[in-house]
Design a protein around this motif. Structure first.
Motif, PDB file in Angstrom:
ATOM      1  N   PRO A 154      36.997  47.390  38.085  1.00  0.00           N
ATOM      2  CA  PRO A 154      37.141  48.057  39.380  1.00  0.00           C
ATOM      3  C   PRO A 154      37.747  49.450  39.305  1.00  0.00           C
ATOM      4  O   PRO A 154      37.335  50.359  40.032  1.00  0.00           O
ATOM      5  N   ALA A 155      38.701  49.642  38.412  1.00  0.00           N
ATOM      6  CA  ALA A 155      39.362  50.953  38.304  1.00  0.00           C
ATOM      7  C   ALA A 155      38.385  52.058  37.923  1.00  0.00           C
ATOM      8  O   ALA A 155      38.623  53.238  38.226  1.00  0.00           O
ATOM      9  N   ASP A 156      37.280  51.689  37.286  1.00  0.00           N
ATOM     10  CA  ASP A 156      36.291  52.692  36.872  1.00  0.00           C
ATOM     11  C   ASP A 156      35.569  53.319  38.062  1.00  0.00           C
ATOM     12  O   ASP A 156      34.886  54.334  37.907  1.00  0.00           O
ATOM     13  N   ALA A 173      33.320  48.262  51.456  1.00  0.00           N
ATOM     14  CA  ALA A 173      33.707  47.548  50.234  1.00  0.00           C
ATOM     15  C   ALA A 173      34.013  48.530  49.107  1.00  0.00           C
ATOM     16  O   ALA A 173      35.015  48.390  48.392  1.00  0.00           O
ATOM     17  N   LEU A 174      33.183  49.550  48.955  1.00  0.00           N
ATOM     18  CA  LEU A 174      33.404  50.541  47.901  1.00  0.00           C
ATOM     19  C   LEU A 174      34.622  51.405  48.191  1.00  0.00           C
ATOM     20  O   LEU A 174      35.372  51.773  47.273  1.00  0.00           O
ATOM     21  N   ARG A 175      34.821  51.745  49.466  1.00  0.00           N
ATOM     22  CA  ARG A 175      36.010  52.534  49.810  1.00  0.00           C
ATOM     23  C   ARG A 175      37.288  51.780  49.451  1.00  0.00           C
ATOM     24  O   ARG A 175      38.276  52.380  49.006  1.00  0.00           O
ATOM     25  N   ALA A 176      37.262  50.459  49.599  1.00  0.00           N
ATOM     26  CA  ALA A 176      38.433  49.655  49.257  1.00  0.00           C
ATOM     27  C   ALA A 176      38.745  49.697  47.769  1.00  0.00           C
ATOM     28  O   ALA A 176      39.892  49.462  47.360  1.00  0.00           O
ATOM     29  N   VAL A 283      22.534  49.296  28.800  1.00  0.00           N
ATOM     30  CA  VAL A 283      22.955  48.162  29.622  1.00  0.00           C
ATOM     31  C   VAL A 283      24.402  47.814  29.304  1.00  0.00           C
ATOM     32  O   VAL A 283      24.760  47.588  28.147  1.00  0.00           O
ATOM     33  N   ILE A 284      25.228  47.782  30.340  1.00  0.00           N
ATOM     34  CA  ILE A 284      26.630  47.379  30.199  1.00  0.00           C
ATOM     35  C   ILE A 284      26.755  45.968  30.759  1.00  0.00           C
ATOM     36  O   ILE A 284      26.745  45.757  31.978  1.00  0.00           O
ATOM     37  N   ASP A 285      26.797  44.997  29.852  1.00  0.00           N
ATOM     38  CA  ASP A 285      26.815  43.607  30.304  1.00  0.00           C
ATOM     39  C   ASP A 285      28.180  42.940  30.172  1.00  0.00           C
ATOM     40  O   ASP A 285      28.329  41.759  30.484  1.00  0.00           O
ATOM     41  N   ASP A 286      29.206  43.698  29.701  1.00  0.00           N
ATOM     42  CA  ASP A 286      30.546  43.119  29.597  1.00  0.00           C
ATOM     43  C   ASP A 286      31.413  43.551  30.789  1.00  0.00           C
ATOM     44  O   ASP A 286      32.593  43.892  30.648  1.00  0.00           O
ATOM     45  N   VAL A 287      30.801  43.542  31.970  1.00  0.00           N
ATOM     46  CA  VAL A 287      31.505  43.897  33.201  1.00  0.00           C
ATOM     47  C   VAL A 287      32.460  42.761  33.586  1.00  0.00           C
ATOM     48  O   VAL A 287      32.114  41.582  33.487  1.00  0.00           O
ATOM     49  N   ASP A 288      33.645  43.120  34.026  1.00  0.00           N
ATOM     50  CA  ASP A 288      34.624  42.125  34.463  1.00  0.00           C
ATOM     51  C   ASP A 288      34.317  41.725  35.906  1.00  0.00           C
ATOM     52  O   ASP A 288      34.961  42.168  36.865  1.00  0.00           O
ATOM     53  N   ALA A 294      37.620  39.174  42.668  1.00  0.00           N
ATOM     54  CA  ALA A 294      38.974  38.911  43.144  1.00  0.00           C
ATOM     55  C   ALA A 294      39.431  39.961  44.154  1.00  0.00           C
ATOM     56  O   ALA A 294      40.202  39.651  45.082  1.00  0.00           O
ATOM     57  N   LEU A 295      38.953  41.178  44.011  1.00  0.00           N
ATOM     58  CA  LEU A 295      39.340  42.243  44.938  1.00  0.00           C
ATOM     59  C   LEU A 295      38.475  42.280  46.196  1.00  0.00           C
ATOM     60  O   LEU A 295      38.942  42.670  47.269  1.00  0.00           O
ATOM     61  N   LEU A 296      37.207  41.875  46.072  1.00  0.00           N
ATOM     62  CA  LEU A 296      36.266  42.051  47.177  1.00  0.00           C
ATOM     63  C   LEU A 296      36.163  40.854  48.123  1.00  0.00           C
ATOM     64  O   LEU A 296      35.992  41.022  49.335  1.00  0.00           O
ATOM     65  N   THR A 297      36.229  39.644  47.595  1.00  0.00           N
ATOM     66  CA  THR A 297      36.053  38.490  48.484  1.00  0.00           C
ATOM     67  C   THR A 297      37.153  38.356  49.543  1.00  0.00           C
ATOM     68  O   THR A 297      36.859  37.880  50.659  1.00  0.00           O
ATOM     69  N   PRO A 298      38.409  38.766  49.289  1.00  0.00           N
ATOM     70  CA  PRO A 298      39.407  38.709  50.368  1.00  0.00           C
ATOM     71  C   PRO A 298      39.115  39.674  51.518  1.00  0.00           C
ATOM     72  O   PRO A 298      39.759  39.590  52.567  1.00  0.00           O
ATOM     73  N   LEU A 299      38.158  40.578  51.328  1.00  0.00           N
ATOM     74  CA  LEU A 299      37.830  41.563  52.353  1.00  0.00           C
ATOM     75  C   LEU A 299      36.785  41.061  53.352  1.00  0.00           C
ATOM     76  O   LEU A 299      36.413  41.795  54.275  1.00  0.00           O
ATOM     77  N   TYR A 300      36.291  39.842  53.175  1.00  0.00           N
ATOM     78  CA  TYR A 300      35.206  39.346  54.029  1.00  0.00           C
ATOM     79  C   TYR A 300      35.529  39.492  55.520  1.00  0.00           C
ATOM     80  O   TYR A 300      34.679  39.902  56.317  1.00  0.00           O
ATOM     81  N   GLY A 301      36.756  39.141  55.898  1.00  0.00           N
ATOM     82  CA  GLY A 301      37.125  39.208  57.305  1.00  0.00           C
ATOM     83  C   GLY A 301      36.984  40.613  57.868  1.00  0.00           C
ATOM     84  O   GLY A 301      36.410  40.808  58.950  1.00  0.00           O
TER      85      GLY A 301
END
Length: 320
Positions: A154-156, A173-176, A283-288, A294-301
Motif C-alpha cells: 500500500p505504501a507504494d 478507496a485510492l485517496r485513503a 509482472v509483479i506477482d509478489d503483491v502483499d 486489511a486497509l480497504l475492507t474497513p472502508l466499506y461503510g
C-alpha cells in the motif's frame, strides 16, 4: 477459443424488413474483445428465438466515456449497451457494492452472486433510473498497471496519480491509501501514461493498455483488488416498446451469451497476458494483497454511504 455460431433452420428467419427490428448497442471496446463478442453472440441467439424479428447491431460507442453511452440510454436515444458496472456507481447506489475492493474471493464467488438473488436485486434497482438490466458479464480481476516503479504494498501508492473509472468507488478507496485518483476514459490512458500525466491505471489483462504502451517500463502489479463485472442494459423506452415475449427472449439471449463468455474468458485472459509479457511488460506477482485488503475492507461503510448497502455487502461476504 471463440464463440460458436448459432444456426437457424432454413426459412425460419424469413421475415419482412417491416417486421424485423435491429436494436442498437454500443461498447467502448473493439469487436475482438470477448465482451463485445458476447453481445454479438447474444444477437444470434435473439435472432433465432424471435424467428428473425429481433437482432442487435453492436457498434463501438463513444471511446471517451461509458457514462455518455449510459446517458443516451437513459433519455431513450440509444437502445442498449454493455458497460462496466462501475460506470453506474454515481447514480445507482446498489452497483457500488459490486465494485468494492476485495469483496469477491474468486471468480466463482462473483458468478454465484451475479447469477443469484443478489444479482437480480441489483439489476432490478436500475429501473428507476431509466434502465433495464438484463444480465452481468464476466470480466477479469482488476489490478494496477504502473510506469516507472512496481507496486507491491500500500505504501507504494502514496503520491501516485492513478486513472480510475469516473464516478466509481475506486476514487475514495485510492485517496485513503494516499494516491490521487484521476477520472478519465480508458482510451486516453496509453498516451497519458507515456507522457507522465498519470503514473498508473486500473485494468485487467484484456485492457488495451496492456499491449499499447511503449517507450517506458510497464509493470502489471497483480493486486487483483476488485472484480466489477460488465452489465448489459437496455433503455426503458426501448424495453417498453417490446412485447413480453420479446422481453423474455432478450433476457434469455443475454444469459446464453453470459454462459458462452465463461467458456472462453479464462483462455482469452491467458492469451492477453502472454502478449503483454512478450511485449515487455513485467509482472509483479509478489503483491502483499493481505495488506491492501486489511486497509480497504474497513472502508466499506464510508464507500457505500448507507447501512442498507453495507448489509448487502455483508450478504455477499457470507456467500464465500
Amino acid at each position: 477459443m471463440r464463440f460458436p455460431v448459432v444456426l437457424a433452420a432454413l426459412g425460419m428467419l424469413s421475415v419482412s424488413s417491416s417486421q424485423a427490428r435491429e436494436l442498437q448497442s454500443s461498447d467502448i471496446f473493439p469487436a475482438e474483445h470477448p465482451n463485445v463478442e458476447a453481445v454479438a453472440y447474444m444477437s444470434q441467439v435473439l435472432n433465432q428465438k424471435t424467428a428473425g424479428k429481433l437482432s442487435i447491431a453492436v457498434g463501438q460507442g463513444d471511446l471517451d466515456s461509458e457514462l455518455y453511452s449510459v446517458s443516451q440510454l437513459r433519455i431513450g436515444v440509444q437502445d442498449m449497451a454493455r458497460v462496466n458496472v462501475s460506470t453506474l456507481n454515481g447514480f445507482a447506489p446498489s452497483t457500488r457494492v459490486l465494485s468494492l475492493p476485495y469483496l469477491f474471493r474468486s471468480q466463482d464467488h462473483l458468478r454465484r452472486t451475479a447469477d443469484g438473488p443478489i444479482g437480480a436485486e441489483i439489476l432490478e434497482s436500475l429501473e428507476p433510473f431509466g434502465l433495464v438490466g438484463l444480465c452481468f458479464l464476466d470480466a477479469g480481476p482488476r489490478s494496477l498497471f504502473s510506469v516507472g516503479k512496481p507496486i507491491r504494498k500500500p505504501a507504494d501508492l502514496r503520491g501516485l496519480r492513478i486513472r480510475v473509472q469516473a464516478a466509481s468507488v475506486a476514487s475514495p478507496a485510492l485517496r485513503a491509501l494516499g494516491a490521487s485518483p484521476v477520472g478519465m476514459p480508458l482510451a486516453s490512458v496509453p498516451s497519458f501514461l507515456k507522457a507522465g500525466i498519470i503514473d498508473a491505471s486500473t485494468g485487467d489483462w484484456l485492457s488495451p493498455v496492456s499491449t499499447s504502451i511503449s517507450g517506458r517500463a510497464i509493470f502489471m502489479n497483480l493486486t487483483e483488488h476488485s472484480r466489477p463485472p460488465g452489465v448489459v442494459i437496455v433503455s426503458r423506452r426501448t424495453w417498453d416498446q417490446l412485447d413480453a415475449v420479446a422481453q423474455e427472449s432478450l433476457r434469455e439471449a443475454c444469459i446464453s451469451a453470459r454462459n458462452e463468455l465463461r467458456n472462453v474468458l479464462d483462455e482469452r485472459l491467458h492469451e492477453a497476458r502472454k502478449v503483454a509479457e512478450e511485449g515487455g511488460m513485467t509482472v509483479i506477482d509478489d503483491v502483499d494483497k493481505a495488506a491492501f485488503e486489511a486497509l480497504l475492507t474497513p472502508l466499506y461503510g464510508s464507500l457505500l454511504g448507507s447501512a442498507s448497502l453495507l448489509k448487502l455487502a455483508r450478504r455477499i461476504q457470507d456467500e464465500r
